[in-house]
Scaffold this active site. Sequence first.
Site, PDB file in Angstrom:
ATOM      1  N   ASP A 319       0.845  -1.194   0.000  1.00 19.65           N
ATOM      2  CA  ASP A 319       0.000   0.000   0.000  1.00 19.65           C
ATOM      3  C   ASP A 319       0.885   1.250   0.000  1.00 19.65           C
ATOM      4  O   ASP A 319       2.088   1.188   0.248  1.00 19.65           O
ATOM      5  CB  ASP A 319      -0.930  -0.036   1.227  1.00 19.65           C
ATOM      6  CG  ASP A 319      -2.135   0.880   1.066  1.00 19.65           C
ATOM      7  OD1 ASP A 319      -2.164   1.681   0.119  1.00 19.65           O
ATOM      8  OD2 ASP A 319      -3.053   0.799   1.904  1.00 19.65           O
ATOM      9  N   GLU A 512      -9.907   7.542   5.098  1.00 21.34           N
ATOM     10  CA  GLU A 512      -8.851   6.882   5.875  1.00 21.34           C
ATOM     11  C   GLU A 512      -8.777   7.441   7.316  1.00 21.34           C
ATOM     12  O   GLU A 512      -9.791   7.790   7.898  1.00 21.34           O
ATOM     13  CB  GLU A 512      -7.517   6.982   5.134  1.00 21.34           C
ATOM     14  CG  GLU A 512      -7.627   6.319   3.753  1.00 21.34           C
ATOM     15  CD  GLU A 512      -6.305   6.092   3.070  1.00 21.34           C
ATOM     16  OE1 GLU A 512      -5.313   5.782   3.734  1.00 21.34           O
ATOM     17  OE2 GLU A 512      -6.268   6.203   1.833  1.00 21.34           O
TER      18      GLU A 512
HETATM   19  C1  BGC Z   1      -4.996   3.309   0.735  1.00 23.30           C
HETATM   20  C2  BGC Z   1      -5.286   2.247  -0.299  1.00 23.30           C
HETATM   21  C3  BGC Z   1      -5.323   2.864  -1.670  1.00 23.30           C
HETATM   22  C4  BGC Z   1      -4.021   3.598  -1.932  1.00 23.30           C
HETATM   23  C5  BGC Z   1      -3.933   4.226  -3.305  1.00 23.30           C
HETATM   24  C6  BGC Z   1      -3.794   4.152   0.361  1.00 23.30           C
HETATM   25  O1  BGC Z   1      -3.652   5.251   1.226  1.00 23.30           O
HETATM   26  O2  BGC Z   1      -4.785   2.690   1.994  1.00 23.30           O
HETATM   27  O3  BGC Z   1      -6.495   1.602   0.009  1.00 23.30           O
HETATM   28  O4  BGC Z   1      -5.539   1.876  -2.632  1.00 23.30           O
HETATM   29  O5  BGC Z   1      -3.868   4.617  -0.958  1.00 23.30           O
HETATM   30  O6  BGC Z   1      -4.729   5.335  -3.431  1.00 23.30           O
END
Ligand code: BGC
Length: 622
Positions: A319, A512
Amino acid sequence: MLGRIGIVFLVAVIMVVSLYYLYRMNAKLPALPENPSFKNPTISTEERITDLLSYMSLEEKIGQMALVEKNSIRSTSDISKYGLGALLSGFGGSPEENTISGWKKMVDTFVAESKRSRLEIPMLYGVDAIHGHSNVPGLTVFPHSIGLGATGDEELVRQVAEATRAQLALTNINWSYSPTYDMPQDIRWGRVYETFSDDPELVSRLGSAYIKGLQNSEYNGAQTPAVLATPKHYLGAGSMLWDTSSNENFRIDQGVTPVNEQRLREIYLPPFEQAIEEGAMSIMAGLNSWGDTKLAAEPYLIQRVLKEELGFQGFVVSDWYGVYEISDDDYTSAVTAINAGVDMVMLPFEYKKFVRNIKRAVRSGDIAPQRIDDAVRRILRAKFTIGLFDEYYSSDAQTIDFEADRLLARQAVAQSAVLLKNKNVLPISQSEKTIFVAGSAADNVGMQAGAWTVEWQGVDGNWLPGGTSILSGIQSAVGANTNVVYNQNAEFDAEKPADIGIAIVGEKPYAEGWGDNPNPTLSPEDLIVIERLKSTSQKVIVVLVTGRPLLITDEINQWDGLVVVWLPGTQGGGVADVLFGKEKFTGSLPLPWPATLQQMPIATDGKTADGSPVLFERYFGL
Ligand code: BGC
């Protein structure tokens, strides 16, 4: 001082030395025949991969393992120079002209550059199409996954993923970081709405349907390119404990998963097992930790369980910047992750340093060359499987029925609404004379859509093109004899009360850890709106626009009706469809609705932390 002869001599020496190094570099590159077999679609994928690998230099292999955020590319030519495996647009990483054609032009430019590399290996281009191709204003925004979870309808989820794939294909994007397999146990987490449910059975069922929709290539009877799906986040995401985040800005996101191996295997692993069976070719490792170890550094869970035990043949992608959370030292971090089984690293920034570090690690023996070959083989396997090498075809706007997609989204919205309380007030009868509508989410398509819509943190406001607010859905749904009066703050005339007041309230967009919330309740402003409606309407219905269950135990008794519509996306008409009885309520809660904070976390079997009963159990819905 040097004199003319001296300068000529110096230049000659520099040229000879450069030519020698160039010769040595090229001499090291395995020669490429004119018609290499990897270009032949009639031989098996494994033969094609073996053939392609045999021509690749170490640098070219490492390039494939890099996933870079598109704004970090210093010069487009770096894509072919470093043979980068993939690019992504994080949210907000839109082209200057944020339209379908702007996206297509940008992606085409990058992909064309990847094919200019020596081996012409096409690149993956990834986005988070977690509720439609929601990067592009004007495209359909479907309900966030929690709403799809409430529908429990896998055929619907397959269709939503299929429509998403077709819209991605308009912009030639071939990779999506979805579906989400996290299972939340604490409503304070800022990513509850990205999940289908906390029930592994439902997550497996809907997740598989989603993968099918994204990776198959039919839409309305026409062919569109398959889009690589990425179940995320492996493993245990959603079970983190409050106040264990490794990120100083967050509380629970990126925190510690406290469950033991047996619980991981019983609850969190089965959906991934199903995903592999369904053909998932890429899986994202989470930003959470298991015990002391970040998931991207967990060889037991990645290498041993996922790859050896479950036989996963695709690639593991880390990630966003996750690899660098492993330690303070970039070299150690990258080496640890790759040795743990991470195949592609979402860097997402400094690719040159990554290439240098991994080269050094292979030369020094810190990473075995076989591990690199295995990683690249997996990445190439995914690329071959979705057809990247054979025919990079794009659909065009004509093959998309935008109106059908909007209707599908509206249907999904209606099916995702859950009726939690009804004192003879719903569905609203056509004979009501006056309806008051109020609340922060009544006329706000941005709030309905939630985060991961055009911007990472979403947009608050009513500007998304092609969107219908819940208010305008209601206005179109009522009969000629009903008068709908709207005032966001519920400042209505108490002398002329309404038959029904509808308070449409809830959460502003968040993504998030920024949505980690120590006390998820209705805001004071929303509570005032409901109070005001109560004093000016015979009956009050509360419609919650929210990414998670909110704590409403103290208020619910005073309401006549309660409907949760989650984050429905751009088609607010679907909410009116159930409120006015055009569609029946069929949704049920995909996760338990807690009564108090002390109940956190709630285990998969529904047991609360303090043993007290929840307000509504999972799968409740009138
Ligand atoms: C998230 C992921 C996401 C990635 C790309 C990260 O901060 O945890 O779920 O796919 O960003 O945008």
